[in-house]
Write an enzyme that holds these catalytic residues in place. Structure first.
Site, short mmCIF file in Angstrom:
data_model
loop_
_atom_site.label_atom_id
_atom_site.label_comp_id
_atom_site.label_asym_id
_atom_site.label_seq_id
_atom_site.Cartn_x
_atom_site.Cartn_y
_atom_site.Cartn_z
N ARG A 117 0.89 -1.18 0.00
CA ARG A 117 0.00 0.00 0.00
C ARG A 117 0.91 1.22 0.00
NH1 ARG A 117 -5.37 1.24 3.45
NH2 ARG A 117 -6.09 -0.19 1.85
N HIS A 144 -7.28 0.68 -6.56
CA HIS A 144 -7.48 -0.22 -5.40
C HIS A 144 -8.10 -1.53 -5.94
CE1 HIS A 144 -7.69 -1.51 -1.41
NE2 HIS A 144 -8.57 -0.69 -0.88
N GLN A 147 -9.83 -4.30 -3.59
CA GLN A 147 -11.14 -3.87 -3.09
C GLN A 147 -12.21 -4.07 -4.16
OE1 GLN A 147 -12.16 -2.32 0.05
NE2 GLN A 147 -14.11 -2.88 -0.88
N ASP A 240 -17.49 6.67 -1.68
CA ASP A 240 -16.20 6.58 -0.97
C ASP A 240 -15.96 7.94 -0.32
OD1 ASP A 240 -13.62 5.89 -0.16
OD2 ASP A 240 -12.71 6.22 -2.13
N CYS A 280 -16.40 1.16 0.24
CA CYS A 280 -15.19 0.36 0.53
C CYS A 280 -14.81 0.43 2.00
CB CYS A 280 -14.03 0.82 -0.34
SG CYS A 280 -13.69 2.58 -0.18
N ARG A 308 -13.33 -9.27 1.08
CA ARG A 308 -11.91 -8.97 0.89
C ARG A 308 -11.09 -10.20 1.25
NH1 ARG A 308 -10.06 -3.66 1.21
NH2 ARG A 308 -8.11 -4.61 0.53
#
Ligand code: CP
Ligand code: NVA
Length: 321
Positions: A117, A144, A147, A240, A280, A308
């Site tokens: 990340r 991402h 996700q 988001d 998310c 996930r």
């Protein structure tokens, strides 16, 4: 391990590859990730053990905070029989300026895969260029992918199809989630509408790639600043945070610019009755989503968070197995 799941692995076209962007995956790759995730999820619910990554180690490099990504990858690699090594960027020499290309080659001698990340997507690309083990993008400024694979898997679980569905994304159309939903959603054949204020809409680079995927799958992409236009008749409402990690200095300004770009009960009324509400997470209730909608019957936010784990176990087993 069932015979069924073995047959999935015999066709594994993902072995040894990186996962940096959904643009790099074919529809077949995505189907394979989903089939394997479905098998792994069923096995876990049945209490059946499956440890294809016994003796393998995944490095987890984090430059930003995380709850879901860190915990689901760490638990996931352990459930697959492997070991997860948490590496905060600041504790690595990387944080003191050791070149990415040197770090990549050193870590490749110890590890079997790296999940990273990072702030800058270009740094993850450089890591992948110099590493000779699979690199998995656990979020960058641009994408991402893990996700969104979990999100698409969740949509398929609930709706049993992709084509003919409309997903509306409301919020920052120029962030990692919007970008990955545009690429992943169009790749599997969903219509995608993005509602964002002017100046925060998807870049030409992302739109060009998404249009290319949409052309192949026969789906449609719409970009607008009108939340109602985007959400009308939607099957999935997605939002988001208005301020992503790394943009904290703009937070107050963004609160003004994005006010109105919210999933709330009024917006839910114009979507299809059985629309899924997705986020998310982490969420800022009262900003991009109301508490009422987040806790309401259309919300599947915790199912997508759970997925996930299953989808990333699938990704790790296919890339590193
Ligand atoms: N959705 C997501 O990636 O959450 P974390 O930032 O907690 O990992
Ligand atoms: N766009 C958000 C996603 C968090 C999972 C961020 O980058 O902070």
């Amino acid at each position: 391990m069932s015979t069924n799941a073995y047959s999935v692995y015999e066709l594994n076209s993902l072995k040894g590859r990186d996962l940096l962007s959904l643009y790099d995956l074919s529809r077949q790759d995505i189907d394979m990730i989903f089939k394997t995730a479905e098998t792994l999820k069923t096995m876990q619910k049945m209490g059946a053990e499956y440890k294809p990554l016994k003796g393998k180690t995944l490095g987890l490099v984090f430059e930003k905070s995380s709850t879901r990504t860190r915990v689901s990858f760490e638990v996931g690699i352990w459930q697959l029989g492997g070991y997860g090594l948490f590496l905060s960027k600041n504790d690595l020499q990387l944080g003191r300026g050791e070149p990415i290309k040197d770090t990549a080659r050193v870590l490749s001698r110890y590890l079997d895969g790296i999940m990273i990340r990072a702030y800058r997507h270009s740094e993850v690309e450089e890591l992948a260029q110099y590493a000779d083990i699979p690199i998995i993008n656990g979020l960058t400024d641009l994408y991402h992918p893990c996700q969104v694979l979990a999100d698409l898997f969740t949509i398929y679980e609930k709706k049993k199809k992709f084509s003919g569905l409309k997903l509306a994304f409301v919020g920052d159309g120029d962030n990692n989630m919007s970008n990955s939903l545009l690429l992943g959603g169009s790749k599997v054949g969903m219509d995608i509408s993005v509602a964002s204020p002017m100046g925060y809409q998807p870049t030409d680079m992302i739109l060009k790639k998404a249009q290319e995927c949409a052309k192949l799958s026969g789906s449609k992409i719409t970009i607008t600043d009108d939340v109602y236009e985007a959400c009308k008749g939607a099957d999935v409402l997605y939002t988001d945070v208005w301020t992503s990690m790394g943009q904290e200095e703009e937070q107050e300004q963004r609160k003004q610019i994005f006010s109105g770009y919210q999933i709330n009960s009024e917006i839910l009324k114009i979507a299809n009755e059985d629309a899924l509400v997705m986020h998310c997470l982490p969420a800022h209730r009262g900003e991009e989503i109301t508490d009422e909608v987040m806790e309401g019957p259309n919300s599947v936010v915790f199912d997508e968070a759970e997925n996930r784990l299953h989808v990333q176990k699938s990704i790790m087993s296919l890339l590193m197995g």
